[in-house]
Write an enzyme that holds these catalytic residues in place. Structure first.
Site, short mmCIF file in Angstrom:
data_model
loop_
_atom_site.label_atom_id
_atom_site.label_comp_id
_atom_site.label_asym_id
_atom_site.label_seq_id
_atom_site.Cartn_x
_atom_site.Cartn_y
_atom_site.Cartn_z
N HIS A 17 12.10 5.06 -3.20
CA HIS A 17 12.66 6.36 -2.81
C HIS A 17 14.14 6.22 -2.46
CE1 HIS A 17 8.36 7.35 -1.33
NE2 HIS A 17 8.57 8.11 -2.40
N LYS A 41 -2.15 15.49 0.78
CA LYS A 41 -2.46 14.15 1.26
C LYS A 41 -2.69 14.17 2.77
CE LYS A 41 0.78 12.44 -2.19
NZ LYS A 41 2.07 11.78 -2.41
N ARG A 90 7.96 6.60 -12.01
CA ARG A 90 7.80 5.15 -11.97
C ARG A 90 7.18 4.62 -13.25
NH1 ARG A 90 4.77 5.76 -6.50
NH2 ARG A 90 3.52 6.74 -8.07
N SER A 128 4.11 4.65 -1.94
CA SER A 128 3.79 4.79 -0.51
C SER A 128 2.33 4.44 -0.25
CB SER A 128 4.08 6.21 -0.04
OG SER A 128 5.45 6.50 -0.09
#
Length: 158
Positions: A17, A41, A90, A128
């Protein structure tokens, strides 16, 4: 002034990030890192804690603002007077979801563009979720996050 918004849950912010934020800060006059309060989440850190962690990581980047937002991203972008949303990719697996989001955002707000950036190669595998899982199991995540984030994870998971 050229501005971009980089939204996410940032639970927690990783080196991937921060790489994207640093690169955006060289491309844009103003980078708004928008920490999502509403997330599907189950966050490890509260929204305020996530904002504080992002601020600690980005404190040397003078043109970066860190804010918390709720609701639709396109509504937030308009209220912040930003017409470009930056998203990180990614891997190919990210593309389908991000492409769908970009299309939906374009449908709701045709005046707002989506920009995709890929992280530096050494950060392409960091997420993460993986960082939290490793930290939860007692592993060393210091290579994946800033020292302030590493300390927060150690405090949270022991």
């Amino acid at each position: 002034m050229r501005s971009v918004v980089y939204p996410g849950s940032f639970d927690p912010i990783t080196n991937g990030h921060s790489d994207l934020i640093a690169r955006a800060s060289r491309l844009y006059d103003r980078v708004v890192v928008a920490v999502a309060r509403d997330s599907a989440k189950d966050p490890t850190f509260s929204a305020d804690e996530r904002v504080d962690l992002v601020r600690s990581v980005c404190e040397q980047m003078r043109n970066v603002e860190v804010v918390c937002f709720s609701g639709l991203l396109v509504d937030f972008a308009r209220s912040a007077q930003v017409h470009v949303i930056m998203r990180g990719l990614r891997a190919v697996s990210d593309f389908e979801y991000e492409f769908q989001l970009a299309g939906m955002n374009r449908r709701m707000a045709p005046d707002i563009e989506t920009l995709f950036l890929t992280p530096a190669e050494q950060y392409a595998y960091i997420s993460s979720s993986l960082v939290k899982q490793i930290a939860r199991l007692g592993g060393d995540v210091s290579a994946f996050v800033a020292p302030s984030v590493h300390a927060a994870l150690r405090q949270r998971f022991g």
